[in-house]
Design a protein around this motif. Structure first.
Motif, mmCIF file in Angstrom:
data_model
loop_
_atom_site.group_PDB
_atom_site.id
_atom_site.type_symbol
_atom_site.label_atom_id
_atom_site.label_comp_id
_atom_site.label_asym_id
_atom_site.label_seq_id
_atom_site.Cartn_x
_atom_site.Cartn_y
_atom_site.Cartn_z
ATOM 1 N N ASP A 95 0.842 -1.188 0.000
ATOM 2 C CA ASP A 95 0.000 0.000 0.000
ATOM 3 C C ASP A 95 0.882 1.244 0.000
ATOM 4 N N ASP A 97 0.058 3.940 1.644
ATOM 5 C CA ASP A 97 -0.337 4.797 2.763
ATOM 6 C C ASP A 97 0.581 4.676 3.969
ATOM 7 N N GLN A 99 1.225 2.218 5.775
ATOM 8 C CA GLN A 99 0.815 1.287 6.835
ATOM 9 C C GLN A 99 1.668 0.020 6.798
ATOM 10 N N ARG A 211 -2.584 4.770 9.962
ATOM 11 C CA ARG A 211 -2.575 5.710 8.851
ATOM 12 C C ARG A 211 -2.348 7.129 9.352
HETATM 13 MG MG LIG Z 1 -4.327 1.254 4.382
#
Ligand SMILES: [Mg+2]
Ligand SMILES: Nc1nc2c(ncn2[C@@H]2O[C@H](COP(=O)(O)OP(=O)(O)O)[C@@H](O)[C@H]2O)c(=O)[nH]1
Length: 366
Positions: A95, A97, A99, A211
């Protein structure tokens, strides 16, 4: 900056992640050491202009690439296309983001290079992996149930088959790519189901971060996608995710139809009026739910939604005629009433599905 061709392509699907991209590239730069890498951001035309940020980064750093997709949404499809754009021996999916803990990437790649495994999963649930923060209790529970269901489909125990963080040999990916379901959310699960037992899987623990920027896109649809994927795999591909959704929506429509019919008659409308009202309401609700769920990746909006609704009425009207035609023919050929009735419904529903996929939500089916 390396000028040699990359050893690993990191594929990062993005939707409204503009703030996270520069940080992710900087973190990779710091963590990858001697490994020659590139990153492909696959962006579904994010309204926040994520693809512009990615292309800007790409101008400054040739290790960054961006694939902007237009008119489409979908996590699995984005990952598939990004991975297919790679020529590197290894592909990692993560991902954008932040994370996923990028610092375990070198260990994941090492396992592939040492030929200890064909697929390496970054796992929240093995060893000292964890996911307390950024992961609500409800999602943690859903994830546990889903993990157990998944082991049936993939025919082995994997601690985190729903992980969005994994790396694999590109040749393995190229082999399974044509059979993957691009409308799903859980691409790793699909890869494991498609390779069933033929590949060696290893897991590396990591801590799932919370996040910082942007919003999660995980929603009830992701859960539906997951169930659909299980059914698709369990039926050997005989029933597609879309078809299953379409049928479930149809069943909801039938229930709604009966409720409206009953209320209409109680309210003193004649049968014909109540039946017509119920038909229109059920068709409209079927269209709306299908537009939101079954065809969420090609959702019709505004005027085209109105046009789609009218076409849907026509398709369902013809489908109803096909239903009645087949059922009556079977009934007069001395089949029992319920076999005739069910056969009519199956023919009508299949007709509606096929025609809707061609005329209402026009694009290839999955
Ligand atoms: Mg995520
Ligand atoms: N290209 C693309 N990326 C997506 C889509 N939906 C989510 N993503 C990205 O996929 C990653 C995981 O999504 P996220 O919403 O964080 O899911 P969560 O971690 O399960 O809450 C993020 O990098 C998102 O930007 C999509 O429809 N298309």
């Amino acid at each position: 900056m390396q000028s040699i061709s990359p050893t690993v392509t990191v594929v990062a699907p993005t939707f409204n992640e503009s703030q996270n991209l520069p940080r992710l590239v900087a973190l990779l730069d710091k963590t990858m050491g001697d490994i020659a890498w590139e990153i492909v951001f696959v962006d579904d035309d994010s309204p926040d202009g994520t693809w512009k940020v990615a292309k800007q980064l790409s101008q400054d750093d040739p290790r960054v690439r961006c694939l902007r997709r237009v008119g489409r949404r979908g996590l699995a499809g984005a990952c598939i296309e990004g991975a297919l754009s790679s020529a590197a021996p290894y592909v990692a999916v993560m991902d954008a983001d932040l994370q996923h803990d990028e610092t375990i990437l070198p260990a994941m790649i090492a396992k592939l290079q040492n030929d200890e495994a064909d697929i390496v999963i970054g796992s929240r649930f093995v060893g000292d992996g964890s996911a307390e923060e950024g992961f609500s209790a409800r999602r943690a529970f859903a994830s546990k149930v889903a993990t157990h269901l998944s082991s049936i489909v993939i025919g082995r125990q994997v601690s985190d088959p729903m992980s969005g963080f994994f790396a694999l040999k590109r040749e393995v990916f190229e082999t399974v790519a044509p059979s993957l379901i691009s409308s799903g959310f859980k691409i790793l699960l699909d890869i494991l189901a498609s390779t069933r037992g033929q590949v060696r899987v290893a897991e590396v623990p990591y801590h799932f971060r919370s996040r910082q920027e942007g919003l999660s896109k995980f929603d009830s649809r992701a859960m539906m996608d997951f169930l659909g994927l299980l059914v698709h795999r369990l039926t050997g591909g005989a029933i597609s995710v879309r078809f299953l959704f379409f049928m479930i929506v149809g069943a909801i429509g039938l229930a709604l139809h009966l409720v409206v019919l009953r209320i209409g008659m109680l309210a003193g409308l004649g049968f014909e009026v109540a039946q017509s009202l119920a038909t229109v309401i059920a068709m409209t609700s079927n269209f709306l739910i299908n537009n939101l769920l079954t065809y969420s990746d090609m959702k019709l909006r505004g005027l085209s939604a109105l046009g789609g609704l009218l076409k849907f009425y026509v398709v369902c009207g013809v489908g109803a005629l096909a239903n009645i035609g087949v059922a009556s023919w079977l009934f007069v050929s001395n089949e029992s009433w319920w076999i005739a009735g069910i056969a009519g419904v199956i023919v009508g529903a299949t007709f509606n599905y096929t025609m809707s996929s061609i005329f209402v939500w026009r694009q290839q089916q999955n």
